[in-house]
Design a protein around this motif. Structure first.
Motif, PDB file in Angstrom:
ATOM      1  N   GLY A 186      -8.285  12.520 -23.285  1.00 55.64           N
ATOM      2  CA  GLY A 186      -7.683  13.708 -22.692  1.00 55.64           C
ATOM      3  C   GLY A 186      -8.648  14.885 -22.554  1.00 55.64           C
ATOM      4  O   GLY A 186      -9.853  14.763 -22.743  1.00 55.64           O
ATOM      5  N   THR A 187      -8.060  16.034 -22.231  1.00 54.65           N
ATOM      6  CA  THR A 187      -8.869  17.215 -21.951  1.00 54.65           C
ATOM      7  C   THR A 187      -9.369  17.843 -23.250  1.00 54.65           C
ATOM      8  O   THR A 187      -8.936  17.473 -24.327  1.00 54.65           O
TER       9      THR A 187
ATOM     10  N   ALA B 211     -12.937  20.849 -18.896  1.00 58.83           N
ATOM     11  CA  ALA B 211     -13.395  20.170 -20.107  1.00 58.83           C
ATOM     12  C   ALA B 211     -12.501  18.987 -20.408  1.00 58.83           C
ATOM     13  O   ALA B 211     -11.276  19.106 -20.402  1.00 58.83           O
ATOM     14  N   GLY B 212     -13.100  17.829 -20.626  1.00 60.69           N
ATOM     15  CA  GLY B 212     -12.340  16.625 -20.958  1.00 60.69           C
ATOM     16  C   GLY B 212     -13.243  15.641 -21.669  1.00 60.69           C
ATOM     17  O   GLY B 212     -14.453  15.833 -21.730  1.00 60.69           O
ATOM     18  N   GLN B 213     -12.648  14.585 -22.179  1.00 55.08           N
ATOM     19  CA  GLN B 213     -13.415  13.685 -23.029  1.00 55.08           C
ATOM     20  C   GLN B 213     -13.463  12.253 -22.522  1.00 55.08           C
ATOM     21  O   GLN B 213     -13.931  11.369 -23.220  1.00 55.08           O
ATOM     22  N   ASP B 214     -12.956  12.010 -21.309  1.00 52.51           N
ATOM     23  CA  ASP B 214     -12.886  10.629 -20.841  1.00 52.51           C
ATOM     24  C   ASP B 214     -13.904  10.293 -19.761  1.00 52.51           C
ATOM     25  O   ASP B 214     -14.332   9.155 -19.655  1.00 52.51           O
ATOM     26  N   GLY B 240      -8.954  13.191 -19.425  1.00 49.63           N
ATOM     27  CA  GLY B 240      -9.742  14.423 -19.450  1.00 49.63           C
ATOM     28  C   GLY B 240     -11.082  14.254 -18.770  1.00 49.63           C
ATOM     29  O   GLY B 240     -11.806  13.308 -19.034  1.00 49.63           O
ATOM     30  N   CYS B 241     -11.415  15.187 -17.857  1.00 48.27           N
ATOM     31  CA  CYS B 241     -12.703  15.136 -17.157  1.00 48.27           C
ATOM     32  C   CYS B 241     -13.530  16.358 -17.536  1.00 48.27           C
ATOM     33  O   CYS B 241     -13.039  17.476 -17.482  1.00 48.27           O
ATOM     34  N   ASP B 242     -14.776  16.126 -17.894  1.00 52.11           N
ATOM     35  CA  ASP B 242     -15.746  17.206 -18.001  1.00 52.11           C
ATOM     36  C   ASP B 242     -16.298  17.385 -16.599  1.00 52.11           C
ATOM     37  O   ASP B 242     -16.931  16.473 -16.072  1.00 52.11           O
ATOM     38  N   ASP B 259     -25.090  15.575 -23.275  1.00 55.38           N
ATOM     39  CA  ASP B 259     -24.107  15.945 -24.310  1.00 55.38           C
ATOM     40  C   ASP B 259     -22.720  15.465 -23.898  1.00 55.38           C
ATOM     41  O   ASP B 259     -21.939  14.964 -24.702  1.00 55.38           O
ATOM     42  N   GLU B 262     -22.377  11.557 -23.771  1.00 56.51           N
ATOM     43  CA  GLU B 262     -22.317  10.987 -25.118  1.00 56.51           C
ATOM     44  C   GLU B 262     -20.901  11.036 -25.673  1.00 56.51           C
ATOM     45  O   GLU B 262     -20.537  10.258 -26.546  1.00 56.51           O
ATOM     46  N   VAL B 263     -20.087  11.964 -25.168  1.00 57.13           N
ATOM     47  CA  VAL B 263     -18.682  12.018 -25.589  1.00 57.13           C
ATOM     48  C   VAL B 263     -17.825  11.100 -24.723  1.00 57.13           C
ATOM     49  O   VAL B 263     -17.026  10.312 -25.218  1.00 57.13           O
ATOM     50  N   THR B 264     -18.012  11.195 -23.400  1.00 59.38           N
ATOM     51  CA  THR B 264     -17.091  10.493 -22.505  1.00 59.38           C
ATOM     52  C   THR B 264     -17.476   9.033 -22.287  1.00 59.38           C
ATOM     53  O   THR B 264     -16.620   8.184 -22.082  1.00 59.38           O
ATOM     54  N   ARG B 266     -18.710   7.892 -19.673  1.00 59.54           N
ATOM     55  CA  ARG B 266     -18.545   7.527 -18.257  1.00 59.54           C
ATOM     56  C   ARG B 266     -19.082   8.659 -17.386  1.00 59.54           C
ATOM     57  O   ARG B 266     -18.853   9.823 -17.686  1.00 59.54           O
ATOM     58  N   LYS B 296     -19.705   3.413 -21.351  1.00 59.11           N
ATOM     59  CA  LYS B 296     -18.625   2.434 -21.388  1.00 59.11           C
ATOM     60  C   LYS B 296     -18.475   1.754 -20.038  1.00 59.11           C
ATOM     61  O   LYS B 296     -17.720   0.807 -19.890  1.00 59.11           O
ATOM     62  N   LEU B 334     -13.020   4.304 -14.892  1.00 58.73           N
ATOM     63  CA  LEU B 334     -12.104   4.234 -16.038  1.00 58.73           C
ATOM     64  C   LEU B 334     -11.562   2.826 -16.252  1.00 58.73           C
ATOM     65  O   LEU B 334     -11.210   2.462 -17.362  1.00 58.73           O
TER      66      LEU B 334
END
Lengths: 481, 337
Positions: A186-187, B211-214, B240-242, B259, B262-264, B266, B296, B334
């Motif tokens: 998610g965000t 800001a997102g983590q996917d 969530g999209c960065d 940075d 490394e979280v997402t 993708r 991923k 995804l």
């Protein structure tokens, strides 16, 4: 029908005749991937997770989870490709005949294929798909074609990602893998850029999360920018206790528990321990043994034998010898019957990442101390790697649990059914004792507490066993007889 | 905070800097806007209205209409920069860069290096780029990938009026040649702009706009808004999209990209230039090289096809990366298994 495969009750060792499905982790109609947990199967001895050996869809679930036991070889479910018509599955089930099962038998064709005893995963060991020759006009890379043929992949539905739709190796790999259930994080918090402090977006987010002001920080990133590392260096370790003088008044803070639900294996272990403690009439026998002679002998013997046998290995050896001399303690309890064994299969309790496990040193009475040391080392390594299989834990006629290394003096263990008894070994202590001449001398002693199932073993039988054990430990030459 | 259009942020920043430093001069084709017409200077205005009012304020010595010779404009800017001025040269269409490329590539970009650091070259070259205006194949291109690949140039691609303000000021005060790429389709976009007369955004400092983590989406310019629309749509589904606005393609804010990936795990790069040797290809390669362990799914670049920009409205729409195409790319990444 090449891709329809039966999933049968596995056979995990000579004695297993039936098993119970404790839980299905995959629902009917769901796809699963190789390595995914399929179900939890319980036998009267052990519970283990069954992993998928290949990718498929659980097309038909024939035996839901219940208390009911199913014989080894019974058809539990049918796996196939997603597009297999129901009629074919029905025909397959109608035609299914459970085959003769033996521990090492591998399945062939459509017959049920119990896993070999060495493989804990119980799904049939046939390949995922049948190899087939592919004749096509479509553009496909040589490696992709090789893979598609080896795995029997139908390349027609694949959209090639290469130039002009050419099929790549990656495309075939993707076609082979089942769709995954989506799970997204998610965000995240968006922290606005501040012109006065030049920091990377991640550095800004971390700073905001920890309430750190960016303005005073000297950046070490490109062109002097504040990086993640610059902010992390200022994050106070959360474990550090606030610097409050002892005895100073303090405000109560929230003391919330962190809730960790039992995982599936732990649940079953918990239920079985409760059952064992509640239904087995335990009684306890305590004795202490002087181990100075054993420790001296161990040094010499290890040197001569070139082994690194621990004190516990010597105790296992002594227990095994004592057990064969007292077959009335070397027992399992099955319902209304006591099974006594000619050889001692001694289970040792080992702490592993998955919790307490009890792998077995088989026929320890016939083993040389160096063999016991090597066997226990191998079992402990396997346990710590989480790689113990059923064959390592199935059965056992007696258990030894040792907490001496933690400074525990003595404790009472819970019997590991169907075994008749368990020995709890405490740590060695220097104790003052009266000598034959009436003087005081120090010696090293360990405390032994045996938990006994009174249904099968009487007090006197247990006491005689402990007497023999104490004798072997105090006069350890007997271990080499 | 004032609210103004992207084009007004350009002209107001130039005016502020010209007022602040008399060495700042402007030159370009028809930037006075009407010189020689019956109405006189400024009667018509430059074609992008990015120099409106400058002539009146600063006069003919500092706001120079040039002949139609891109090579002459860039050569003059190079000479001005070497002799201590801070020229802001306008190239009406970025597509015309080919004519003037020697002045930019072999002169402006090389001076400091070839003179052993003994000279500075504080020139800003502004140019309007981008498709979406039915301007056909010679007036619609994105040229940043050519310029980003040239050592000695800094390349800026602002997306918002505020970024125009902060980045153009940094460009004018920078002692090296800076290419300042303005998207035609963004000139009319309005936004809040900082009032600070010294507001500067450092180069190589990307902006995180969602800001997102996917999944990490990297873009800049017109297409960034499309990426934000996709991110907002997916956020409603719990994805969530960065969204990273690069702001400058040279220097590149590698750290922010890595940075994030490394979280997402993708990466999608959305780039207005054709795919071969593009900014998208460059950033995908960067991530494959330095964040392979975090990935991923394969990194994916969304570009127009390897063709000239079409003239017909329908074809031009089909040519450009769209919200739908970006969304499809994100979903593809995804669903990688």
């Amino acid at each position: 029908m090449a891709n329809i495969k039966p999933f049968c009750m596995p056979k995990w060792g000579i004695e297993m005749t039936e098993g119970t499905i404790a839980e299905w982790m995959v629902k009917e109609g769901e796809a699963f991937a190789k390595g995914q947990l399929l179900c939890l199967i319980e036998t009267d001895k052990i519970t283990n997770e069954v992993e998928a050996e290949y990718d498929a869809v659980l097309k038909r679930l024939l035996t839901p989870a219940s208390e009911e036991a199913h014989p080894v070889g019974a058809l539990l479910a049918v796996f196939a490709d997603a597009d297999t018509p129901d009629a074919e599955i029905d025909a397959f089930i109608a035609a299914f005949k459970p085959a003769e099962t033996s521990v090492a038998a591998k399945g062939g064709g459509a017959a049920p294929a119990p896993a070999p005893a060495s493989a804990p995963a119980a799904a049939p060991a046939t390949p995922a798909r049948e190899p087939k020759k592919i004749v096509t006009n479509r553009a496909i890379s040589p490696e992709a074609l090789k893979l598609a043929e080896a795995e029997g992949v139908d390349i027609e539905p694949i959209t090639g990602s290469g130039r002009n739709g050419r099929i790549t190796y990656q495309d075939v790999v993707q076609a082979l893998r089942p769709e995954r259930a989506a799970s997204f994080k998610g965000t995240a918090q968006l922290v606005a850029d501040t012109p006065e402090a030049f920091a990377s977006p991640l550095a800004r987010r971390i700073a905001a999360q920890h309430g750190i002001a960016l303005s005073g920080i000297t950046g070490t990133g490109p062109r002097g920018r504040i990086s993640k590392a610059d902010v992390l260096a200022l994050v106070k370790p959360t474990t550090a206790a606030p610097a409050v003088a002892f005895g100073a008044p303090f405000e109560l803070v929230a003391n919330e528990p962190s809730v960790q639900p039992f995982d599936k294996v732990r649940k079953v272990v918990a239920r079985r321990l409760t059952e064992a403690k509640q239904t087995i009439p335990h009684f306890y026998l305590r004795v202490s043994a002087s181990v100075d002679a054993l420790m001296d002998l161990r040094k010499t013997a290890n040197l001569v034998l070139g082994t690194k046998a621990s004190i516990n290995d010597y105790i296992v050896k002594a227990v095994a010898l004592a057990l064969v001399r007292h077959p009335d303690v070397n027992v399992q309890v099955h319902g209304d019957a006591v099974h006594s064994f000619p050889h001692a299969d001694v289970a040792i309790a080992v702490a592993s990442p998955k919790g307490l496990v009890t792998p077995i040193v088989r026929q320890a009475d016939r083993m040389h101390i160096a063999q016991i040391a090597a066997t226990t080392r191998a079992l402990i390594d396997k346990a710590q790697a989480g790689k113990l299989g059923f064959e390592d834990m199935d059965g056992g006629t007696f258990s030894v649990s040792n907490l001496g290394m933690f400074g525990i003096e003595q404790f009472d263990a819970i019997i590991n059914p169907p075994q008749g008894a368990i020995l709890a070994v405490g740590g060695a202590n220097r104790v003052a004792v009266e000598t034959a001449s009436g003087d005081i001398a120090f010696e090293t002693r360990i405390q032994l507490t045996m938990s006994v199932d009174h249904r099968a073993i009487d007090g006197a039988a247990g006491a005689q066993f402990l007497q023999t054990l104490k004798g072997l430990l105090e006069a350890p030459e007997g271990l080499f007889a | 905070m004032a609210k103004m259009m992207y084009r007004d942020a350009v002209v107001s920043t130039i005016a502020e800097e010209m007022a602040r430093d008399e060495n700042v001069v402007c030159l370009g084709e028809d930037i006075v806007g009407g010189m020689g017409t019956p109405g006189g200077p400024e009667a018509i205005g430059g074609i992008w209205s990015t120099s409106t009012g400058l002539f009146g304020k600063f006069g003919a010595d500092r706001v120079i209409d040039t002949p139609i010779s891109e090579s002459a404009i860039m050569g003059a800017a190079a000479g001005l920069a070497l002799s201590g001025k801070r020229p802001i040269a306008e190239l009406m269409f970025a597509d015309f860069i080919g004519v003037s490329l020697d002045q930019i590539w072999n002169q402006l970009a090389k001076f400091r290096y070839m003179f052993g650091g003994k000279t500075k070259c504080p020139a800003v070259i502004r140019m309007a780029y981008g498709a979406g205006y039915n301007a056909a194949a010679q007036h619609s291109q994105a040229v940043h990938q050519i310029l980003t690949g040239m050592p000695g140039l800094k390349v800026v691609m602002p997306t918002t009026p505020d970024d125009v303000k902060g980045l153009l000021r940094t460009a004018i005060r920078d002692d090296d040649p800076v290419i300042f790429l303005e998207h035609k389709a963004l000139y009319g976009v309005k936004g809040e702009v900082s009032d600070d007369p010294d507001y500067m955004i450092p180069f190589g400092h990307a902006r995180l706009s969602r800001a997102g983590q996917d999944v990490t989406i990297v873009s800049t310019g017109l297409l960034l808004g499309f990426c934000e629309a996709v991110a907002d749509k997916l956020a409603a589904e719990g994805i969530g999209c960065d969204v990273i606005d690069l702001r400058t393609t040279s220097p590149l804010d590698e750290e922010t990209i890595l940075d994030s990936v490394e979280v997402t795990g993708r990466l999608i790069v959305v780039d207005e230039a054709p795919p071969r040797c593009s900014l998208g290809a460059d950033i995908c390669a960067l991530v494959a090289e330095k964040a392979f362990a975090s990935l991923k799914a394969p990194p994916l670049s969304v570009n127009p096809p390897h063709t000239p920009v079409p003239f017909a409205r329908e074809l031009e729409t089909a040519y450009l990366p769209s919200v739908d195409k970006i969304e499809a790319a994100v979903r593809k990444v995804l669903s990688y298994r």
